[in-house]
Design a protein around this motif. Structure first.
Motif, PDB file in Angstrom:
ATOM      1  N   GLY A  54       0.800  -1.220   0.000  1.00  0.00           N
ATOM      2  CA  GLY A  54       0.000   0.000   0.000  1.00  0.00           C
ATOM      3  C   GLY A  54       0.825   1.258   0.000  1.00  0.00           C
ATOM      4  N   GLY A  55       1.738   1.360  -0.926  1.00  0.00           N
ATOM      5  CA  GLY A  55       2.618   2.519  -0.978  1.00  0.00           C
ATOM      6  C   GLY A  55       1.900   3.815  -1.297  1.00  0.00           C
ATOM      7  N   ARG A  56       0.804   3.728  -2.068  1.00  0.00           N
ATOM      8  CA  ARG A  56       0.064   4.942  -2.424  1.00  0.00           C
ATOM      9  C   ARG A  56      -0.839   5.415  -1.289  1.00  0.00           C
ATOM     10  NH1 ARG A  56      -5.153   3.807  -3.031  1.00  0.00           N
ATOM     11  NH2 ARG A  56      -5.625   5.826  -3.995  1.00  0.00           N
ATOM     12  N   THR A  57      -1.049   4.554  -0.310  1.00  0.00           N
ATOM     13  CA  THR A  57      -1.953   4.880   0.797  1.00  0.00           C
ATOM     14  C   THR A  57      -1.163   5.515   1.928  1.00  0.00           C
ATOM     15  OG1 THR A  57      -3.350   2.987   0.242  1.00  0.00           O
ATOM     16  CG2 THR A  57      -3.644   3.963   2.410  1.00  0.00           C
ATOM     17  N   ARG A  58      -1.556   6.697   2.298  1.00  0.00           N
ATOM     18  CA  ARG A  58      -0.876   7.373   3.406  1.00  0.00           C
ATOM     19  C   ARG A  58      -1.419   6.837   4.721  1.00  0.00           C
ATOM     20  NH1 ARG A  58      -1.535  13.631   5.180  1.00  0.00           N
ATOM     21  NH2 ARG A  58      -0.064  13.616   6.919  1.00  0.00           N
ATOM     22  N   LEU A  59      -0.554   6.305   5.561  1.00  0.00           N
ATOM     23  CA  LEU A  59      -0.940   5.711   6.837  1.00  0.00           C
ATOM     24  C   LEU A  59      -0.479   6.605   7.977  1.00  0.00           C
ATOM     25  CD1 LEU A  59       0.143   2.020   6.132  1.00  0.00           C
ATOM     26  CD2 LEU A  59      -2.136   3.015   5.849  1.00  0.00           C
ATOM     27  N   VAL A  60      -1.374   6.888   8.910  1.00  0.00           N
ATOM     28  CA  VAL A  60      -1.048   7.729  10.059  1.00  0.00           C
ATOM     29  C   VAL A  60      -1.581   7.055  11.315  1.00  0.00           C
ATOM     30  CG1 VAL A  60      -1.321   9.983  11.149  1.00  0.00           C
ATOM     31  CG2 VAL A  60      -1.164   9.822   8.666  1.00  0.00           C
ATOM     32  N   ASP A  61      -0.753   6.939  12.345  1.00  0.00           N
ATOM     33  CA  ASP A  61      -1.181   6.373  13.626  1.00  0.00           C
ATOM     34  C   ASP A  61      -1.703   7.493  14.520  1.00  0.00           C
ATOM     35  OD1 ASP A  61      -0.285   3.744  12.972  1.00  0.00           O
ATOM     36  OD2 ASP A  61       1.761   4.410  13.366  1.00  0.00           O
ATOM     37  N   ALA A  62      -2.827   7.232  15.187  1.00  0.00           N
ATOM     38  CA  ALA A  62      -3.444   8.228  16.059  1.00  0.00           C
ATOM     39  C   ALA A  62      -3.513   7.693  17.478  1.00  0.00           C
ATOM     40  CB  ALA A  62      -4.841   8.580  15.556  1.00  0.00           C
ATOM     41  N   ALA A  63      -3.461   8.613  18.432  1.00  0.00           N
ATOM     42  CA  ALA A  63      -3.454   8.218  19.840  1.00  0.00           C
ATOM     43  C   ALA A  63      -4.843   7.886  20.359  1.00  0.00           C
ATOM     44  CB  ALA A  63      -2.841   9.342  20.684  1.00  0.00           C
ATOM     45  N   SER A  64      -5.879   8.288  19.629  1.00  0.00           N
ATOM     46  CA  SER A  64      -7.237   8.051  20.088  1.00  0.00           C
ATOM     47  C   SER A  64      -8.185   8.054  18.900  1.00  0.00           C
ATOM     48  CB  SER A  64      -7.674   9.138  21.081  1.00  0.00           C
ATOM     49  OG  SER A  64      -7.771  10.389  20.420  1.00  0.00           O
ATOM     50  N   PHE A  65      -9.406   7.628  19.141  1.00  0.00           N
ATOM     51  CA  PHE A  65     -10.421   7.648  18.091  1.00  0.00           C
ATOM     52  C   PHE A  65     -10.672   9.072  17.615  1.00  0.00           C
ATOM     53  CE2 PHE A  65     -14.914   8.095  16.857  1.00  0.00           C
ATOM     54  CZ  PHE A  65     -15.001   7.158  15.833  1.00  0.00           C
ATOM     55  N   ASP A  66     -10.823  10.000  18.557  1.00  0.00           N
ATOM     56  CA  ASP A  66     -11.065  11.395  18.174  1.00  0.00           C
ATOM     57  C   ASP A  66      -9.950  11.922  17.291  1.00  0.00           C
ATOM     58  OD1 ASP A  66     -13.257  11.132  19.837  1.00  0.00           O
ATOM     59  OD2 ASP A  66     -12.872  12.998  20.939  1.00  0.00           O
ATOM     60  N   ALA A  67      -8.709  11.628  17.680  1.00  0.00           N
ATOM     61  CA  ALA A  67      -7.567  12.106  16.908  1.00  0.00           C
ATOM     62  C   ALA A  67      -7.559  11.504  15.509  1.00  0.00           C
ATOM     63  CB  ALA A  67      -6.268  11.775  17.644  1.00  0.00           C
ATOM     64  N   ALA A  68      -7.896  10.214  15.400  1.00  0.00           N
ATOM     65  CA  ALA A  68      -7.927   9.560  14.093  1.00  0.00           C
ATOM     66  C   ALA A  68      -8.974  10.212  13.190  1.00  0.00           C
ATOM     67  CB  ALA A  68      -8.220   8.076  14.265  1.00  0.00           C
ATOM     68  N   CYS A  69     -10.146  10.517  13.742  1.00  0.00           N
ATOM     69  CA  CYS A  69     -11.196  11.161  12.950  1.00  0.00           C
ATOM     70  C   CYS A  69     -10.745  12.524  12.465  1.00  0.00           C
ATOM     71  CB  CYS A  69     -12.470  11.286  13.777  1.00  0.00           C
ATOM     72  SG  CYS A  69     -13.284   9.711  14.124  1.00  0.00           S
ATOM     73  N   ARG A  70     -10.133  13.306  13.355  1.00  0.00           N
ATOM     74  CA  ARG A  70      -9.712  14.651  12.961  1.00  0.00           C
ATOM     75  C   ARG A  70      -8.620  14.603  11.891  1.00  0.00           C
ATOM     76  NH1 ARG A  70     -10.484  15.674  18.854  1.00  0.00           N
ATOM     77  NH2 ARG A  70     -12.390  16.912  19.018  1.00  0.00           N
ATOM     78  N   LEU A  71      -7.739  13.629  11.958  1.00  0.00           N
ATOM     79  CA  LEU A  71      -6.719  13.470  10.923  1.00  0.00           C
ATOM     80  C   LEU A  71      -7.355  13.143   9.575  1.00  0.00           C
ATOM     81  CD1 LEU A  71      -4.065  11.473  12.983  1.00  0.00           C
ATOM     82  CD2 LEU A  71      -3.711  13.734  11.947  1.00  0.00           C
ATOM     83  N   ALA A  72      -8.358  12.271   9.589  1.00  0.00           N
ATOM     84  CA  ALA A  72      -9.043  11.923   8.340  1.00  0.00           C
ATOM     85  C   ALA A  72      -9.805  13.122   7.789  1.00  0.00           C
ATOM     86  CB  ALA A  72      -9.989  10.748   8.577  1.00  0.00           C
ATOM     87  N   PHE A  73     -10.441  13.889   8.673  1.00  0.00           N
ATOM     88  CA  PHE A  73     -11.163  15.081   8.224  1.00  0.00           C
ATOM     89  C   PHE A  73     -10.214  16.056   7.532  1.00  0.00           C
ATOM     90  CE2 PHE A  73     -14.431  14.780  11.971  1.00  0.00           C
ATOM     91  CZ  PHE A  73     -14.862  13.563  11.481  1.00  0.00           C
ATOM     92  N   ALA A  74      -9.034  16.238   8.126  1.00  0.00           N
ATOM     93  CA  ALA A  74      -8.064  17.195   7.583  1.00  0.00           C
ATOM     94  C   ALA A  74      -7.489  16.724   6.249  1.00  0.00           C
ATOM     95  CB  ALA A  74      -6.945  17.418   8.593  1.00  0.00           C
ATOM     96  N   ALA A  75      -7.402  15.406   6.074  1.00  0.00           N
ATOM     97  CA  ALA A  75      -6.799  14.859   4.851  1.00  0.00           C
ATOM     98  C   ALA A  75      -7.740  14.921   3.660  1.00  0.00           C
ATOM     99  CB  ALA A  75      -6.358  13.420   5.093  1.00  0.00           C
ATOM    100  N   ALA A  76      -9.041  14.891   3.912  1.00  0.00           N
ATOM    101  CA  ALA A  76     -10.020  14.794   2.823  1.00  0.00           C
ATOM    102  C   ALA A  76     -10.089  16.081   2.014  1.00  0.00           C
ATOM    103  CB  ALA A  76     -11.392  14.459   3.396  1.00  0.00           C
ATOM    104  N   ARG A  77     -10.305  15.920   0.720  1.00  0.00           N
ATOM    105  CA  ARG A  77     -10.437  17.029  -0.218  1.00  0.00           C
ATOM    106  C   ARG A  77     -11.818  16.979  -0.868  1.00  0.00           C
ATOM    107  NH1 ARG A  77      -6.995  18.216   2.492  1.00  0.00           N
ATOM    108  NH2 ARG A  77      -4.771  18.540   2.083  1.00  0.00           N
ATOM    109  N   PRO A  78     -12.262  18.074  -1.498  1.00  0.00           N
ATOM    110  CA  PRO A  78     -13.562  18.034  -2.185  1.00  0.00           C
ATOM    111  C   PRO A  78     -13.659  16.847  -3.137  1.00  0.00           C
ATOM    112  CG  PRO A  78     -12.742  20.285  -2.096  1.00  0.00           C
ATOM    113  CD  PRO A  78     -11.638  19.412  -1.572  1.00  0.00           C
ATOM    114  N   GLY A  79     -14.791  16.149  -3.076  1.00  0.00           N
ATOM    115  CA  GLY A  79     -14.980  14.947  -3.889  1.00  0.00           C
ATOM    116  C   GLY A  79     -14.598  13.668  -3.186  1.00  0.00           C
TER     117      GLY A  79
END
Length: 488
Positions: free
Chosen positions: A432-457
């Motif tokens: 999965g080289g094209r997939t950016r993987l990020v470890d989060a310390a909590s569920f809330d943190a993981a959600c906020r990271l995903a929110f920040a990564a998403a782009r329109p569409g």
């Protein structure tokens, strides 16, 4: 409404109050009928506050934070919560003392006058059960819907009329103990059987055997609706005594059957194929929901079709019940009636639920996805870029297949919980080289990271492939938290 006291007062122990409603339903049922009820749970009163509050005012003795041995040795009846493992020493103590064991689900089966349609599967059972109930309700049948969906039907089932229908989602835990009664539903539906709950079952064979109990005690007058695409469930027809019907998204089974053909859902109850609706017009996305709709449509077709040997025409073949009447009015052909009901179905919370749309990004709550297979199905529902939130508590399952799909389908993955490292390793092993993987310390943190990564569409998909118990009491609370975070 006052309840008449039973002439024989029993000592009833509720082993595991829980928060899903079954334990509270059983405690209420026996307390309102004058029995001596003791509730015991390893959790504290604070942790169980919603369930304890729901029973306020009833003469119930609580033993929370421990399981006193005398509650099992001196009881007349022990009602066992689904989460109690088979090897529990408290079950052994009750058996050694000759105490009868039962469950809230078993009591519903024993008390029901109306026929029961049971739905099980590793994935899709909640949606299929709810869709079947919605179809039947639209067809004019009185309905009860419950079981593993939460709550309890014990307070309603005795008063529910014999010409109604009870639809129950049934888990492997519940089915394994339903075998104590040597009963199965009159209509059994199995969506699929894949590895799950291996933290509770010792192995997959034990889990699969528990699932089989939904059909094991059926007779030749009962019906089994099974998934022809599932290697495990498709073999049940080899030993089942029931009338077997199959559904498939991959091929056309022999009638009676429902299948996907040319992008359309098709039903054949024996009088020839009828188109139900185009698959693209289903209100729920994904191939797995096409399978769920086929299963519900096939089951509902049997229940409602005139002249197709439907269950109401047969009276379910139960000698102790009166023959159940057919609908008074001649309705539309089965497929057209099913189409209208399915189009109206809005789905269930926490199951690929669209909870927000902001700046061109859609946010989906799929907290019910506690297994790799269900999260795979969710990922494969999207053709757009996906920012995925995954991870949680560990049920002892293999993440290799999920890693392969995530490597191909997800553009960003925020990982959390004890299974986070396992999922990361599976994605990396899949290239999965094209997939950016990020470890989060909590569920809330993981959600906020995903929110920040998403782009329109893009779609932000919370489909954890894991249970919730590392941070939440259940998957519902996890889904509610995701919904809350999308509003922040």
């Amino acid at each position: 409404m006052a309840h008449q006291r039973d002439t024989t007062v029993m000592k009833v122990t509720i082993l595991g109050l829980g928060l899903f409603g079954g334990g509270a339903g059983a405690a209420r049922y026996f307390a309102e009928r004058g029995h001596q009820v003791s509730v015991t749970d390893l959790r504290t009163e604070q942790q169980l506050e919603p369930a304890v509050k729901a029973l306020a005012g009833l003469p119930i003795r609580y033993h929370l934070g421990s399981h006193p041995e005398e509650l099992f040795r001196e009881a007349d009846l022990v009602v066992v919560n689904p989460g109690v493992k088979p090897g529990s020493p408290h079950l052994a103590a009750a058996r050694a003392a000759g105490v009868k064991l039962t469950t809230e689900i078993n009591l519903v089966f024993e008390l029901a006058k109306a026929p029961i349609a049971g739905v099980t599967g590793s994935n899709g059972k909640s949606t299929t059960a709810a869709m079947l109930a919605a179809i039947m309700q639209r067809a004019g049948r009185q309905m009860l819907l419950g079981g593993n969906l939460g709550g309890s039907l014990l307070g309603e089932v005795e008063k529910f009329p014999a010409d109604g229908l009870i639809v129950m989602e049934l888990s492997s835990f519940q089915l394994q103990r339903l075998a104590w009664t040597e009963r199965s539903p009159h209509l059994a539906i199995v969506t699929n059987v894949t590895p799950n709950h291996l933290d509770w079952h010792p192995n997959f064979a034990d889990y699969a055997q528990a699932k089989e109990q939904i059909a094991r005690f059926q007779s030749q007058d009962d019906f089994l609706v099974t998934n022809a695409d599932c290697p495990v469930a498709s073999k049940w027809s080899e030993w089942s005594k029931a009338r077997v019907a199959r559904f498939s998204v991959l091929s056309r089974p022999p009638a009676p059957a429902a299948w996907l053909e040319g992008g359309k859902l098709v039903l054949d109850l024996g009088a020839g194929p009828e188109e139900i609706m185009p698959a693209a017009e289903l209100p729920l996305p994904g191939r797995h929901n096409q399978a769920n709709a086929l299963a519900a449509a096939l089951a509902a077709g049997f229940l409602t079709a005139e002249g197709a040997g439907g269950l109401w025409a047969l009276g379910f073949g139960l000698s102790e019940q009166p023959r159940l009447p057919k609908p008074k009015a001649q309705g539309p052909k089965p497929a057209s009636a099913l189409s209208a009901a399915i189009r109206e179905f809005k789905g269930l919370p926490h199951r690929l639920e669209l909870v927000a749309e902001k700046n061109g990004v859609r946010f989906y709550n799929d907290s019910i996805a506690t297994t790799p297979e269900s999260a795979i199905a969710a990922l494969e529902s999207f053709d757009c870029p996906v920012a995925l939130v995954a991870g949680g508590s560990d049920k002892g399952v293999d993440y290799a297949a999920f890693g392969r799909v995530a490597a191909r389908r997800a553009d960003f993955v925020a990982l959390t919980g004890p299974t986070g490292p396992k999922i990361r390793a599976a994605i990396e092993a899949a290239g999965g080289g094209r997939t950016r993987l990020v470890d989060a310390a909590s569920f809330d943190a993981a959600c906020r990271l995903a929110f920040a990564a998403a782009r329109p569409g893009w779609a932000v998909l919370m489909s954890p492939a894991s249970a919730s118990f590392d941070e939440f009491p259940n998957f519902e609370r996890r889904g509610e938290r995701f919904r809350e975070l999308t509003k922040g």
